[in-house]
Structure formats: structure tokens, C-alpha cells
Scaffold this active site. Structure first.
Site, PDB file in Angstrom:
ATOM      1  N   LYS A 102     -42.375-102.842  59.926  1.00 44.57           N
ATOM      2  CA  LYS A 102     -42.539-102.311  58.568  1.00 44.57           C
ATOM      3  C   LYS A 102     -41.681-101.063  58.443  1.00 44.57           C
ATOM      4  CE  LYS A 102     -46.614-102.388  55.599  1.00 44.57           C
ATOM      5  NZ  LYS A 102     -48.046-102.095  55.530  1.00 44.57           N
TER       6      LYS A 102
HETATM    7  O1  G3P Z   1     -50.694-101.907  53.742  1.00 46.97           O
HETATM    8  C1  G3P Z   1     -50.461-101.020  52.704  1.00 46.97           C
HETATM    9  C2  G3P Z   1     -51.504-101.001  51.667  1.00 46.97           C
HETATM   10  O2  G3P Z   1     -52.018-102.213  51.331  1.00 46.97           O
HETATM   11  C3  G3P Z   1     -52.046 -99.760  51.130  1.00 46.97           C
HETATM   12  O3  G3P Z   1     -53.245 -99.905  50.403  1.00 46.97           O
HETATM   13  O4  G3P Z   1     -55.268 -99.111  49.292  1.00 46.97           O
HETATM   14  O5  G3P Z   1     -53.923 -97.531  50.738  1.00 46.97           O
HETATM   15  O6  G3P Z   1     -53.071 -98.261  48.516  1.00 46.97           O
HETATM   16  P1  G3P Z   1     -53.908 -98.625  49.703  1.00 46.97           P
END
Ligand code: G3P
Length: 215
Positions: free
Chosen positions: A83
Site C-alpha cells: 500500500k
Molecule cells: O483502509 C483504509 C480505510 O478503510 C480507512 O477507514 O474509517 O479510517 O476512514 P477510516
């Protein structure tokens, strides 16, 4: 649509696997930090239990640093996808990694042009963050639609991972757009199966079954 689980917590991954809903895993530094465990240790365990793409994020912000981390982590297991953040150095790194056959997932995508650049660089996946856009009053799914249109226009093979999913509606919208993958927290995976009318209906069936004479 493929379902990835968005977590670095191995017990959540095992639960998702038992539900048959884990085609892959996405992690990020915040999710790894939440586990309280070491990065390599967690990744190694995830690789042992999941047979699908597993995204592991670099934390360097310069090209050389990203390449070093990427090669190192990709060496852990063939299922590892590196990533890389959507920054200039990141796109340089993605280009090099593509020539080395190392798969990448370009993360922190918030605009369609960022996704276009990532595809041109040779990214295997892009991760548009729909929840974080919704948080600032932008409709996250519009971004996914635009990326999908661009990729279809030019037949890019880069796959779209809808990320930052916060609720079942995000998954529904991603499916209606035809996104390749949704990466979903375990809690939301479970919510996808729930309906209050199902619970009420089942309760009634079981109550009525009690009235059926047992032969
Ligand atoms: O993997 C990255 C992601 O899905 C982040 O999610 O909820 O931290 O915006 P969030």
C-alpha cells in the site's frame, strides 16, 4: 463483488473467514497500531490464514524509502500487496514496483484524477476513501463512479477497492456502481446480514412450530 476485511486484528479476520466473507485483507498503520502487536508478526499471521491479497502499507514518504520497505514486505509472502500513499514519490515508487512485478494498492485517494494517475503509474488497486469524503460533506460514492467511468474509458486493469466504509449503505452503493472490491470492517459485514423483519419473522416461525404436534 469481492469483500476484503479492513482490519489488522487476527481474531476479526478469523471471524470474517468463518462467515465466508474474506477474499482479502487491507491494513493501514492505524489499524496495525490498534492491535498493539508488531507489524511483521501481525502480517505473517494474516498471511498464514488468508488466501487472498493482503495490503500492507509503507510509512516512508521518499521514493527510496518506499521501495526498500515495499521490497522487504513483498518478500514476506506472495499475497502481499504494498500500500502506497497517493503522493508524487508514491507514484514514482509504484512505477518501479510495477516493473518488478510487485503489486500495489494506492491509498488515500480522494479525487478521480488521483486515481487516473495511479492507474497510469501501474497500480494494481486504488483505494478511494468514501467515508472520509462523506465526513466532509462530499458524496464519497460519486468519486467511485467517476473512477469507474475513467477506468472503463481507457480499459485500465487497476481494480477499485472502496475503502473507508462505515455502514451497509456504502457497500450497497459500491455494489450498484459495480466496484470490484469493498474493504469492510467486521462490524459492517455483520450489519449486511441483519434485518429486523428477518428476526421478527424467524421468531414467529419458531413460536408457531411449537404448536405443531410432535409425532
Ligand atoms: O483502509 C483504509 C480505510 O478503510 C480507512 O477507514 O474509517 O479510517 O476512514 P477510516
Amino acid at each position: 463483488m469481492k469483500f476484503f476485511i479492513d482490519t489488522a486484528d487476527v481474531s476479526e479476520i478469523r471471524e470474517g473467514l468463518s462467515l465466508g466473507l474474506v477474499d482479502g485483507v487491507t491494513t493501514n498503520p492505524s489499524l496495525v497500531a490498534k492491535t498493539g502487536r508488531g507489524f511483521r508478526e501481525v502480517l505473517t499471521e494474516i498471511c498464514e490464514i488468508v488466501d487472498g491479497p493482503i495490503s500492507a502499507e509503507v510509512v516512508s514518504t521518499d521514493v527510496e524509502g518506499m521501495l526498500k520497505e515495499a521490497r522487504d514486505v513483498a518478500n514476506l509472502h506472495p499475497n502481499i500487496v504494498v500500500k502506497i500513499p497517493m503522493i508524487e514519490a508514491g507514484m514514482q515508487a509504484v512505477r518501479v514496483l510495477a516493473t518488478e512485478g510487485i503489486r500495489t494498492n494506492v491509498t488515500l485517494i480522494f479525487s478521480p484524477t488521483q486515481a487516473l494517475i495511479a492507474a497510469k503509474a501501474g497500480a494494481s488497486y486504488v483505494s478511494p476513501f468514501v467515508g472520509r469524503l462523506d465526513d466532509i460533506s462530499h458524496v464519497g460514492l460519486e468519486l467511485v463512479e467517476q473512477i469507474d467511468t475513467i477506468y472503463q474509458n481507457y480499459a485500465y486493469e487497476t481494480e477499485i477497492i472502496v475503502a473507508s466504509i462505515r455502514n451497509p449503505l456504502h457497500v450497497l452503493e459500491a455494489a450498484l456502481v459495480g466496484a470490484d472490491i469493498s474493504t469492510i470492517p467486521l462490524k459492517v459485514m455483520k450489519q449486511l446480514m441483519k434485518h429486523s423483519l428477518t428476526d421478527v419473522g424467524l421468531k414467529k416461525f419458531l413460536q408457531d412450530w411449537e404448536k405443531v404436534p410432535k409425532a
